[in-house]
Every structure is written in C-alpha cells, then in structure tokens.
Design a protein around this motif. Structure first.
Motif, mmCIF file in Angstrom:
data_model
loop_
_atom_site.group_PDB
_atom_site.id
_atom_site.type_symbol
_atom_site.label_atom_id
_atom_site.label_comp_id
_atom_site.label_asym_id
_atom_site.label_seq_id
_atom_site.Cartn_x
_atom_site.Cartn_y
_atom_site.Cartn_z
ATOM 1 N N GLY A 79 2.635 -7.729 -1.658
ATOM 2 C CA GLY A 79 2.758 -6.648 -0.690
ATOM 3 C C GLY A 79 1.486 -5.873 -0.466
ATOM 4 N N THR A 80 1.540 -5.012 0.551
ATOM 5 C CA THR A 80 0.404 -4.180 0.900
ATOM 6 C C THR A 80 0.624 -2.748 0.433
ATOM 7 N N SER A 81 -0.464 -2.034 0.158
ATOM 8 C CA SER A 81 -0.384 -0.638 -0.270
ATOM 9 C C SER A 81 -0.791 0.321 0.837
ATOM 10 N N PRO A 102 0.240 2.440 3.756
ATOM 11 C CA PRO A 102 1.437 2.962 4.426
ATOM 12 C C PRO A 102 1.354 2.872 5.943
ATOM 13 N N LEU A 137 2.319 -0.487 7.131
ATOM 14 C CA LEU A 137 3.759 -0.695 7.013
ATOM 15 C C LEU A 137 4.512 -0.022 8.148
ATOM 16 N N GLU A 142 6.005 -4.180 1.450
ATOM 17 C CA GLU A 142 5.127 -3.174 0.861
ATOM 18 C C GLU A 142 4.869 -3.516 -0.596
ATOM 19 N N SER A 143 3.826 -2.956 -1.168
ATOM 20 C CA SER A 143 3.523 -3.192 -2.574
ATOM 21 C C SER A 143 4.649 -2.636 -3.438
ATOM 22 N N LEU A 150 4.804 1.148 -3.867
ATOM 23 C CA LEU A 150 5.329 1.807 -2.678
ATOM 24 C C LEU A 150 6.835 1.612 -2.551
ATOM 25 N N ARG A 161 9.500 4.584 -2.414
ATOM 26 C CA ARG A 161 10.508 4.704 -1.349
ATOM 27 C C ARG A 161 11.901 4.879 -1.938
#
Length: 416
Positions: A26-28, A30, A33, A231-232, A235, A239
């Motif tokens: 995942g990506t960090s 925001p 996202l 998402e990472s 994250l 959430r």
C-alpha cells in the motif's frame, strides 16, 4: 503441471500469502488515496466538515445525547428510502412515487390496526404486502411494458396518493397501540445493566467496530490478491481507529440517554443486508451492469427485464418499511404523509455518490448522503433558520453534489 499463480508483491518483491502482504503493501500518501476515489471520499469529508461546523454553530447541542437520538428517530425513514432509491438509480432509473407509497402503506396499516382492531403485526404485514404489490405494479410497466420509470412512477405518485385519500376517507387515524409505536419510538435499555449508562448499547457499538475492522481487513486482502491499490497498513489501522472512535462516541451518547433505538437496529440490519446484496450477489452485479452499460449487459446474458422488475419490487418493499416507521413515529396515518420524501431520498442517493447516468453508487454512500441532509436540517432547526433558507441550502447542496459527479466524469475522461 506447474503452478503459475502469481504471489502478491510489494515494490516487485514477493511477500508470500495475501494476508501477509496486507501488513506491508500500500501507499502512505493520503492525498493519493483520496484522489483515487474522489466521489466516495468526498462525501465522508463533507459529513465530517458539516458535523463540526454545526456543532460549533449550535454550541455543542448537535452532538448532545438527546439530539443524536432525535436525529436517528426523525430521519430513519428517509435513510430507509435512500437504500432502495440508490439501487433504483444504480440501475439507471428513478422512483418519484415513494412518498405516496409511504402514505398508502401507513394508511393501510392504520385502517387495520386502529379502525378494525387487528393486532399490530397484522398492520405491519399488510403494509409490507401492499408495498411489494406497488413495486410489482411499477416493475411490470417499466420492465415488461417498456415505459420509462420516470413516467411510471410519476403516475404512481398521483395514483397512490389518491388511493391513500380513499383508504383514509380524507381523515387522519390515530393513535396506534403501544406495541406499534415501539417500532419507531422504542428503545432497548437495561438489558445488561450499567451504572448510569446502557451497557448493551456500548456492546453493540463494540461489535460494530470489530465488524468494521474485520471486514476492512478482508477487503484489503482481497484487493491485494487481485493487484488493486490499497493504503499502507499504518493508514489502514489509523482509519479503523478513527471510525471506531466515532462509532463508540455515538454509542456512548446513545447509552447515556435512552439506550439503543429499535429503529436504529432495523436500519443497521438493512444497511448490512443491502450492502451485501449489492456487493456480493449476482443480482447486485447485474444491477450495476444494467445501469453502467445496458447493451453490454444484454449481450452478457443478463435478464434485464427480470432484474428491473425486482428492483422496483424491492423499492416498494422498502417504501412500506419506511411507511411503517413513519406512521409509528407520528402515531397515526395522515392523508398528506410522505410529501416530498421522494426528493429527500433522491438527494441522499446523489449526495452519497450515485451517478446521474446510473451504474455508480453504494448503499453506505446513500446513507451517508442522507446523514448529511439530516445533520444540515437538524442543525438549521436548532439555529432557528427560516424554512425558506433551509430549502435554498438543501437545493444548493444537491446541485453541488451533481456538479461534483459531472466534474469527476470529465476528470476521468481527461486522464485517459
């Protein structure tokens, strides 16, 4: 024969099983996202902003235990209608008759229970049967006669409003017996005790948080397995913690007032059930296919007429549920009940991310859209804002939501 299945990877490196990959992929970012799905992320941000704004403007009254309970009771029937309406809109249709069906089903229930003295559950079952019959009537003309839903349901709005007047003989009927009133005005309180609060309500809130976390993790694993962006993990945890905090705050406020509203349980069951239907069943996928690309759906073997028929049967059934809840809350049936409910339900669906052209939308999004309308209406009422101003604000919000949908489509087309 060799196994050619590709293992999940992070930055090109294999990570083993999908559940293990869920901890690392995942990506960090925001912003990245949010921009991936601007339509859905935007409504959650809008809800938070509106809640914070009206909390400040009302001096904290908006989030008081009594007012939160009042919002749940006062707008529950609109949220029920929004669940059905978003499915209709996803399928590429519209239903203008739901307000009249709410009135008719409430009237039928009132006649049987109040005038003729039948048990409360007889009125409920009769209302549901009438709602399903109305939906079948609409479904026949739309699916098999080929008449546009706009025309069919516009005719239905007039037809069933007239039938409501005939059923009630142009007079209101009240009151319902106590058992019927409990549907919309009852609470579960004290089942597990609690020192000044209802422990059962907090337990249900905790179960909701756990369900959200488990469901979110399973969705994350599935998205990684099919190579979709997520998402990472930090994250994701953030959430879940934020949503869990909101849910438990909401549960705490209810627990410190009158406990868990029965109508909230009904609404939660409907949201979970229809969320499952739209996302994980053949019928749900076919509804999206019909609304997104009708010729392709027909070529794929989707029984378009059958699906359209059941879309409207479902809408009629949910209109009956809303009719029972509304008549229970108002403790009677009135000839003018349900006026403008269809517009509130349509607005909730569009604000919640449904596309005007069909094929896009979610049940949760429609409920969030309904909550946005509910918070705005309740906040403006607490501030004693004139009704004319309230109508102007609601109209502008709906226009902004549709304009936002058009902007998203143009942005997506431009990026291809």
């Amino acid at each position: 024969m060799k196994n050619t299945e590709t293992a999940p990877t992070v930055d090109g490196e294999p990570t083993g099983s999908a559940p293990a990959a869920a901890l690392h992929a995942g990506t960090s970012d925001p912003r990245q996202l949010i921009m991936r799905n601007l339509r859905q992320s935007g409504i959650y941000i809008a809800l938070v902003v509106i809640v914070v704004l009206f909390t400040i403007l009302t001096g904290g009254t908006l989030l008081s235990p009594g007012n939160i309970t009042n919002v749940v009771l006062q707008y529950s029937y609109i949220l029920v209608l929004a669940i059905g309406m978003v499915i209709v809109i996803i399928g590429g249709h519209i239903d203008l008759s739901v307000g009249s069906v709410v009135a008719l089903t409430g009237a039928v229930s009132a006649v049987l229970v109040i005038r003729e003295g039948h048990d409360w559950w007889v009125g409920v079952l009769a209302a549901l049967a009438v709602g399903a019959a109305v939906g079948a009537w609409h479904g026949f003309w739309v699916a098999y006669a080929g008449i546009p839903a706009f025309i069919v349901t516009l005719a239905g709005m007039l037809l069933f409003r007239g039938l409501t007047l005939r059923v009630l003989d142009n007079v209101s009927l009240s009151p319902f017996p106590g058992e019927y009133q409990q549907i919309a005005a009852g609470f579960l309180n004290g089942l597990l005790g609690g020192a000044g609060y209802d422990a059962f309500t907090l337990l249900i809130g905790a179960f909701g948080v756990a369900g959200y976390a488990v469901g979110g993790f399973r969705t994350r694993v599935a998205r990684i397995r099919y190579g979709q962006p997520v998402e990472s993990f930090p994250l994701f945890v953030t959430r879940v913690l934020l949503v869990g905090t909101v849910i438990m705050y909401f549960a705490w406020q209810l627990a410190n007032h009158r406990g868990l509203p029965i109508v909230l349980i009904i609404l939660a069951v409907l949201v979970l059930a229809y969320g499952m239907v739209t996302r994980r069943t053949v019928f749900g996928r076919q509804v999206y296919a019909i609304g997104g690309n009708l010729p392709a759906a027909m070529l794929s073997g989707v029984k378009v007429r059958t699906v359209n028929f059941w879309i409207f049967v479902n809408m009629g059934l949910l209109s009956a549920v809303a009719g029972v809840i509304y008549s229970s809350r108002s403790n009677g049936a009135q000839p003018a009940a349900g006026n403008m409910f269809e517009l509130d339900a349509i607005a909730a669906a569009f604000i919640g991310g449904a596309a005007v052209t069909g094929g896009v939308g979610t049940v949760v999004g429609a409920v969030v859209g309904g909550l946005i309308m509910a918070v705005m209406s309740n906040g403006m009422q607490l501030m004693s804002v004139d009704l004319s101003v309230q109508s102007v604000v609601k109209g502008l919000v709906l226009l902004a939501a549709v304009a936002f949908d058009v902007y998203n489509k143009r942005r997506a087309a431009g990026s291809r």
